[in-house]
Design a protein around this motif. Sequence first.
Motif, mmCIF file in Angstrom:
data_model
loop_
_atom_site.group_PDB
_atom_site.id
_atom_site.type_symbol
_atom_site.label_atom_id
_atom_site.label_comp_id
_atom_site.label_asym_id
_atom_site.label_seq_id
_atom_site.Cartn_x
_atom_site.Cartn_y
_atom_site.Cartn_z
ATOM 1 N N ALA A 84 0.837 -1.196 0.000
ATOM 2 C CA ALA A 84 0.000 0.000 0.000
ATOM 3 C C ALA A 84 0.872 1.245 0.000
ATOM 4 C CB ALA A 84 -0.900 0.005 1.228
ATOM 5 N N TRP A 85 0.681 2.107 -0.954
ATOM 6 C CA TRP A 85 1.454 3.356 -1.032
ATOM 7 C C TRP A 85 0.519 4.496 -0.666
ATOM 8 C CZ3 TRP A 85 6.495 3.064 -1.417
ATOM 9 C CH2 TRP A 85 7.033 1.898 -1.962
ATOM 10 N N ARG A 86 0.729 5.067 0.477
ATOM 11 C CA ARG A 86 -0.155 6.130 0.937
ATOM 12 C C ARG A 86 -0.134 7.295 -0.027
ATOM 13 N NH1 ARG A 86 2.057 7.734 6.423
ATOM 14 N NH2 ARG A 86 3.939 7.094 5.348
ATOM 15 N N TRP A 87 1.043 7.567 -0.562
ATOM 16 C CA TRP A 87 1.171 8.753 -1.392
ATOM 17 C C TRP A 87 1.133 8.444 -2.879
ATOM 18 C CZ3 TRP A 87 5.615 7.417 -3.770
ATOM 19 C CH2 TRP A 87 6.507 6.629 -3.038
ATOM 20 N N TRP A 88 0.777 7.278 -3.189
ATOM 21 C CA TRP A 88 0.662 6.950 -4.614
ATOM 22 C C TRP A 88 -0.549 6.064 -4.811
ATOM 23 C CZ3 TRP A 88 2.756 2.982 -8.307
ATOM 24 C CH2 TRP A 88 2.698 3.473 -9.608
ATOM 25 N N PRO A 89 -1.712 6.658 -4.737
ATOM 26 C CA PRO A 89 -2.926 5.829 -4.778
ATOM 27 C C PRO A 89 -3.371 5.531 -6.198
ATOM 28 C CG PRO A 89 -3.521 8.094 -4.423
ATOM 29 C CD PRO A 89 -2.033 8.082 -4.597
ATOM 30 N N LEU A 90 -2.426 5.259 -7.059
ATOM 31 C CA LEU A 90 -2.793 5.066 -8.451
ATOM 32 C C LEU A 90 -2.526 3.648 -8.938
ATOM 33 C CD1 LEU A 90 -1.480 8.427 -9.879
ATOM 34 C CD2 LEU A 90 -3.838 7.769 -9.467
ATOM 35 N N ALA A 91 -2.329 2.785 -7.983
ATOM 36 C CA ALA A 91 -2.036 1.412 -8.389
ATOM 37 C C ALA A 91 -3.168 0.837 -9.231
ATOM 38 C CB ALA A 91 -1.803 0.542 -7.159
ATOM 39 N N LEU A 92 -4.361 1.189 -8.849
ATOM 40 C CA LEU A 92 -5.502 0.667 -9.587
ATOM 41 C C LEU A 92 -5.510 1.196 -11.021
ATOM 42 C CD1 LEU A 92 -8.088 -0.966 -9.654
ATOM 43 C CD2 LEU A 92 -9.299 1.049 -8.778
ATOM 44 N N ALA A 93 -5.249 2.500 -11.125
ATOM 45 C CA ALA A 93 -5.206 3.082 -12.463
ATOM 46 C C ALA A 93 -4.111 2.431 -13.295
ATOM 47 C CB ALA A 93 -4.961 4.588 -12.365
ATOM 48 N N ALA A 94 -2.976 2.218 -12.670
ATOM 49 C CA ALA A 94 -1.872 1.580 -13.389
ATOM 50 C C ALA A 94 -2.258 0.179 -13.817
ATOM 51 C CB ALA A 94 -0.626 1.535 -12.507
ATOM 52 N N ALA A 95 -2.925 -0.515 -12.917
ATOM 53 C CA ALA A 95 -3.338 -1.878 -13.248
ATOM 54 C C ALA A 95 -4.295 -1.865 -14.426
ATOM 55 C CB ALA A 95 -3.985 -2.531 -12.036
ATOM 56 N N LEU A 96 -5.148 -0.858 -14.445
ATOM 57 C CA LEU A 96 -6.073 -0.757 -15.560
ATOM 58 C C LEU A 96 -5.333 -0.498 -16.862
ATOM 59 C CD1 LEU A 96 -8.963 1.301 -13.936
ATOM 60 C CD2 LEU A 96 -9.052 -1.072 -14.729
ATOM 61 N N LEU A 97 -4.338 0.363 -16.745
ATOM 62 C CA LEU A 97 -3.536 0.638 -17.932
ATOM 63 C C LEU A 97 -2.885 -0.630 -18.443
ATOM 64 C CD1 LEU A 97 -1.768 3.955 -16.934
ATOM 65 C CD2 LEU A 97 -3.424 3.653 -18.771
ATOM 66 N N LEU A 98 -2.345 -1.381 -17.511
ATOM 67 C CA LEU A 98 -1.658 -2.605 -17.892
ATOM 68 C C LEU A 98 -2.630 -3.611 -18.468
ATOM 69 C CD1 LEU A 98 0.715 -2.928 -14.854
ATOM 70 C CD2 LEU A 98 1.315 -2.258 -17.182
ATOM 71 N N ALA A 99 -3.843 -3.604 -17.934
ATOM 72 C CA ALA A 99 -4.826 -4.556 -18.417
ATOM 73 C C ALA A 99 -5.146 -4.289 -19.885
ATOM 74 C CB ALA A 99 -6.094 -4.464 -17.580
ATOM 75 N N THR A 205 13.381 -0.805 -17.097
ATOM 76 C CA THR A 205 12.829 -2.097 -16.703
ATOM 77 C C THR A 205 12.843 -2.945 -17.965
ATOM 78 O OG1 THR A 205 10.528 -1.712 -17.278
ATOM 79 C CG2 THR A 205 11.259 -0.854 -15.138
ATOM 80 N N PRO A 206 12.531 -4.197 -17.877
ATOM 81 C CA PRO A 206 12.578 -5.014 -19.106
ATOM 82 C C PRO A 206 11.674 -4.493 -20.215
ATOM 83 C CG PRO A 206 12.539 -6.433 -17.201
ATOM 84 C CD PRO A 206 12.332 -5.036 -16.685
ATOM 85 N N GLU A 207 10.632 -3.786 -19.842
ATOM 86 C CA GLU A 207 9.732 -3.365 -20.906
ATOM 87 C C GLU A 207 9.567 -1.857 -21.034
ATOM 88 O OE1 GLU A 207 8.391 -4.447 -17.235
ATOM 89 O OE2 GLU A 207 8.346 -6.040 -18.720
ATOM 90 N N GLY A 222 6.594 -4.591 -12.214
ATOM 91 C CA GLY A 222 6.064 -5.809 -11.632
ATOM 92 C C GLY A 222 5.874 -6.861 -12.697
ATOM 93 N N ALA A 223 5.238 -7.921 -12.310
ATOM 94 C CA ALA A 223 5.092 -9.048 -13.225
ATOM 95 C C ALA A 223 4.295 -8.673 -14.465
ATOM 96 C CB ALA A 223 4.423 -10.209 -12.499
ATOM 97 N N ALA A 224 3.375 -7.729 -14.299
ATOM 98 C CA ALA A 224 2.509 -7.410 -15.427
ATOM 99 C C ALA A 224 3.120 -6.383 -16.373
ATOM 100 C CB ALA A 224 1.176 -6.885 -14.916
ATOM 101 N N GLY A 225 4.088 -5.655 -15.892
ATOM 102 C CA GLY A 225 4.676 -4.632 -16.735
ATOM 103 C C GLY A 225 5.271 -3.518 -15.918
ATOM 104 N N SER A 226 5.372 -2.350 -16.534
ATOM 105 C CA SER A 226 6.023 -1.231 -15.867
ATOM 106 C C SER A 226 5.250 0.048 -16.121
ATOM 107 C CB SER A 226 7.456 -1.062 -16.387
ATOM 108 O OG SER A 226 8.208 -2.221 -16.131
ATOM 109 N N THR A 227 5.385 0.960 -15.177
ATOM 110 C CA THR A 227 4.749 2.257 -15.339
ATOM 111 C C THR A 227 5.710 3.351 -14.921
ATOM 112 O OG1 THR A 227 3.870 2.248 -13.086
ATOM 113 C CG2 THR A 227 2.445 1.370 -14.806
ATOM 114 N N ALA A 258 6.484 -8.076 -21.764
ATOM 115 C CA ALA A 258 6.583 -8.957 -22.918
ATOM 116 C C ALA A 258 7.049 -10.320 -22.439
ATOM 117 C CB ALA A 258 7.583 -8.377 -23.916
ATOM 118 N N PRO A 259 6.772 -11.355 -23.189
ATOM 119 C CA PRO A 259 7.288 -12.662 -22.784
ATOM 120 C C PRO A 259 8.803 -12.612 -22.674
ATOM 121 C CG PRO A 259 5.760 -12.848 -24.630
ATOM 122 C CD PRO A 259 6.018 -11.392 -24.441
#
Lengths: 410, 171
Positions: A84-99, A205-207, A222-227, A258-259
């Motif tokens: 949990a990042w108190r000062w970066w509450p955008l994990a969800l948005a990032a996850a959506l981007l990655l999705a 990062t790798p991607e 992270g495993a899904a990508g980078s932001t 990427a794979p």
Amino acid sequence: MTTDDLVAAYCDGRLDAAGVAELGRRVARDPAAADALALACWTDGALERVLARAPEIAGATTSARLRAVERRPPRVRRPIRARAWRWWPLALAAALLLAVGGWLLDGRAAPDAPPAPALAEGAGLRLDGAPRASAPVRGGERIAAGDAPVALRADGLSVTLAADGELTVAMIADPLRGTHLRLDRGALDAVVDGARTPLPVLVETPELRVRVTGTRFRVRHGAAGSTVEVSEGRVDAAAADGVWRPVAAGGSAASRAAPAPAAISLDPVRDVALLQAGTPDPARGLAAAAARTGGDGLLRRLVAFEAPQGATLGTLARHPEVEVVVAAGPDVNMVQVVVVLLEDEGDVFRGNLVGTAAVRAGELQAVRITTWQGLGMSVPLAERPARVRAVIVERVQSAAPFAVGRIAVR
Amino acid sequence: MDPHDAFLRAYLAIQDDLRAFVRAVLRDRHLADDVLQEVALVLWRRWAEFDPARGEFGAWARGIARTEIMSQRRRQARRLPLLDPEAVDALAGAWDRLGAGDPRLEALERCLTTVPDPQRRLLDLRFADGLDLATVAAQSGRSVEAVGKALQRLRLALADCVRRRLAGTAP
């Protein structure tokens, strides 16, 4: 002694103190002597540059003659732990981007950035905090944060690696390519003072690659990508397509993972032409390079890996690491492992040094070279339609043999 | 153009020559690289002061490198005899007159193709493999003096070839 004799002896390191003083006197009072010394010194430097770079192999048609290499299962990236990042509450948005995947830019409001650590003086990068307080950091070093964040500071650069994160310092204040950090896991926050940091800072990062010259931003991998999220200033960011795109303050960018490329492992005995003088291996198309050793037993270059036809620089660039295990006898002063990407330009190959490391005498050690060191400002590999040709192991300062135990491209 | 891009472009164009100049004075590859790194930082910090109308970037960079060289000189001089400051200034002036750059480098590359194999092997050992004179001598079965003389003749021959190529009189 003539001035030419003095100049030659000076260039060859054979001139004693009295000779250097005499040469200095002549150079100071006689422009012709100064010209002769400048010309000789320039010529020596130019010869090193011209002769030491890769085109010696150019004469050899480097068709893909090396045998197919062992394939290993793709490397499994460890998922990062949820945090949990108190000062970066955008994990969800990032996850959506990655999705959604691919490359996305948006103009969201900037996150609240953490307070900027004070910048320490001095160009060298130092680790501030556990596990080593105010300790200098060397190029190639891997830094892992435990339960608490770790700060890296240099002149004009402050990086905070979040708890549980891991990064590799590939290059520090290289005059040509600046400072490169590879975020292996987790998140980092960076503050770059462009007025105090003359050369670029590249976080990778790798991607995703993020290139900055003065800003505040956060990169997460992270495993899904980078932001990347930009708080102040502007960064340039490139995803797998290699195209740099600006991301302004308040904006962010994401790139999905990427794979992982298949690892490549080479058996030096089986796959590598150990080019002993007088025993060139024409089957590998390296006769010209071998002939250059001239029968003196000096192995100058060992072409350890030749990429399959059609492989691009970007392909090798996706392998973040080349490992070479080298055993050097006590009479070997130094073995230099050099990873070179040879670009195919018709009949001419141009070598791009992307990593180098030295092995000390009498040691058996693994040398790991991160190939992405070459992805800096000056070598935008992904933007060059060239081909990877070889990984080269080079020995210097010794005519004695050494052994290569393992070469792996991961 | 972005100042950093402009700086990087200018710096990359002269970096090799600048390194050669620093090494010519300090006579130590590793120390020269360290100094060059510091010089690069100073050059960037003072980039706004550079005025192309007043001279070439390479000459300006050598002037700044000279300052850094002098600060290192005392330390290095304990290990290896070095040129006096007056000689370093004269060398910098000569470097300006030399006109180093891509055309000279290309001419040298062309001239190298004309070097016979035995001499070329000497050059390879000395400059590509970075061997010192004694090792080159041992490997080529000649005396140190003979190798030194041979390299001296090669330098002069290459310099003459480069000069003729730049003047357009070489074949």
